[in-house]
Design an enzyme around this catalytic site. Structure first.
Site, short mmCIF file in Angstrom:
data_model
loop_
_atom_site.label_atom_id
_atom_site.label_comp_id
_atom_site.label_asym_id
_atom_site.label_seq_id
_atom_site.Cartn_x
_atom_site.Cartn_y
_atom_site.Cartn_z
N ASP A 11 0.77 -1.24 0.11
CA ASP A 11 -0.02 -0.06 0.05
C ASP A 11 0.84 1.34 -0.06
OD1 ASP A 11 -1.97 -1.90 0.09
OD2 ASP A 11 -2.98 -1.12 2.08
N ASP A 34 -4.40 -0.68 -2.09
CA ASP A 34 -5.94 -0.39 -1.43
C ASP A 34 -6.83 0.19 -2.39
OD1 ASP A 34 -6.82 -1.12 1.21
OD2 ASP A 34 -7.00 0.96 1.81
N HIS A 85 -10.75 1.02 -2.70
CA HIS A 85 -11.92 1.07 -2.44
C HIS A 85 -13.22 1.68 -3.42
CE1 HIS A 85 -10.59 -0.56 1.39
NE2 HIS A 85 -9.81 0.57 1.79
N HIS A 114 -17.59 2.22 0.48
CA HIS A 114 -17.04 1.32 1.15
C HIS A 114 -17.31 1.41 2.91
CE1 HIS A 114 -14.05 -1.59 2.93
NE2 HIS A 114 -14.10 -2.12 1.81
N HIS A 150 -10.58 6.90 1.80
CA HIS A 150 -9.58 6.91 1.50
C HIS A 150 -9.19 5.77 0.32
CE1 HIS A 150 -9.65 3.37 4.28
NE2 HIS A 150 -8.55 2.84 3.56
N LYS A 199 -7.00 -4.62 -3.62
CA LYS A 199 -8.16 -5.45 -2.33
C LYS A 199 -8.71 -4.15 -1.77
CE LYS A 199 -4.11 -4.41 1.02
NZ LYS A 199 -4.69 -3.19 1.76
N CYS A 256 -2.43 -3.09 7.60
CA CYS A 256 -2.23 -3.98 6.40
C CYS A 256 -0.76 -4.76 6.50
CB CYS A 256 -2.34 -2.88 5.18
SG CYS A 256 -4.06 -2.42 4.96
C1 VGL Z 1 -4.68 0.32 5.83
C2 VGL Z 1 -6.23 1.03 7.09
C3 VGL Z 1 -7.38 1.18 6.13
C4 VGL Z 1 -3.10 0.05 5.56
C5 VGL Z 1 -5.85 0.40 4.55
O1 VGL Z 1 -2.93 0.12 4.33
O2 VGL Z 1 -2.61 -0.20 6.58
N1 VGL Z 1 -5.17 0.75 6.93
N2 VGL Z 1 -6.84 0.91 4.69
ZN ZN Z 2 -8.13 0.96 3.28
#
Ligand code: VGL
Ligand code: ZN
Length: 198
Positions: free
Chosen positions: A9, A47, A49, A53, A82, A107, A152
């Site tokens: 990410d 990430d 979304h 979401h 986000h 994801k 993550c």
């Molecule tokens: C993440 C919170 C929500 C991460 C992703 O990449 O750690 N944290 N979505």
């Molecule tokens: Zn996320």
């Protein structure tokens, strides 16, 4: 053993100025680019979304970012909006060397389930396909870097260990969010699961 570097990410929304900024998140980009040279395979996660979401506080009237709610699959932190598909915040940091990527795993597309791990959604049952990819390519050993250490990265490391992969975390090349001590807790959980810190 054939090792893969799993880069979690490295997107604008997790970097300073982003919607869910991780302190110093962007500072690890040059080191990650350098580390890519040491691995025969490089895999990136993204990430990704939909705008509606269910992990977004904006979808829960009366709730604020970082509140907790109970989902069908367990407790869930509510996040600021986000990494919305196609947005600037969802893009990889421009300095990240994506040319070296063998695979990009997206994801978090299912609006009903959050997905921290590169392997499974947060129901711990729905696979992303990464395990099959690693197996068919004979990639037997994983090194993790990226964001965020306590979400993550941690979920990916724990799932990888559970699936039987030897897992190494490059400590200088991860950064965390740290909600209520989640960073220390994550370090403990990963150590307990046998993750190697290098
Ligand atoms: C993440 C919170 C929500 C991460 C992703 O990449 O750690 N944290 N979505
Ligand atoms: Zn996320």
């Amino acid at each position: 053993m054939t090792s893969a570097l799993l880069v979690i990410d490295m997107q604008y929304d997790f970097c300073p100025g982003g919607a869910l900024a991780v302190p110093e998140g962007d500072s690890i980009v040059p080191g990650i680019n350098a580390a890519m040279r040491d691995f025969p395979a490089v895999i990136l996660t993204q990430d990704w979304h939909p705008a509606v979401h269910s992990s977004f506080a904006s979808q829960h009237p009366g709730k604020a970012p970082f509140d907790m709610v109970e989902m069908s699959y367990g407790p869930q932190v509510l996040w600021p909006d986000h990494c919305i598909q196609g947005s600037h915040g969802a893009a990889f940091h421009a300095d990240l060397d994506t040319t070296r990527a063998d695979l990009i795993i997206r994801k978090g597309m299912n609006p009903e389930i959050d997905s921290y791990s590169a392997f499974f959604e947060n129901d711990h049952a729905t696979p992303t396909g990464l395990h099959g990819y690693l197996q068919t390519r004979g990639l037997t050993d994983l090194t993790l870097v990226g964001l965020a250490t306590d979400f993550c990265v941690k979920f990916s490391a724990l799932d990888a260990a559970r699936l039987g992969y030897p897992v190494t975390l490059l400590q200088d090349l991860v950064r965390g969010i740290d909600l209520d001590g989640s960073l220390d807790a994550a370090t403990g959980e990963m150590r307990e699961a046998g993750v190697r810190f290098a």
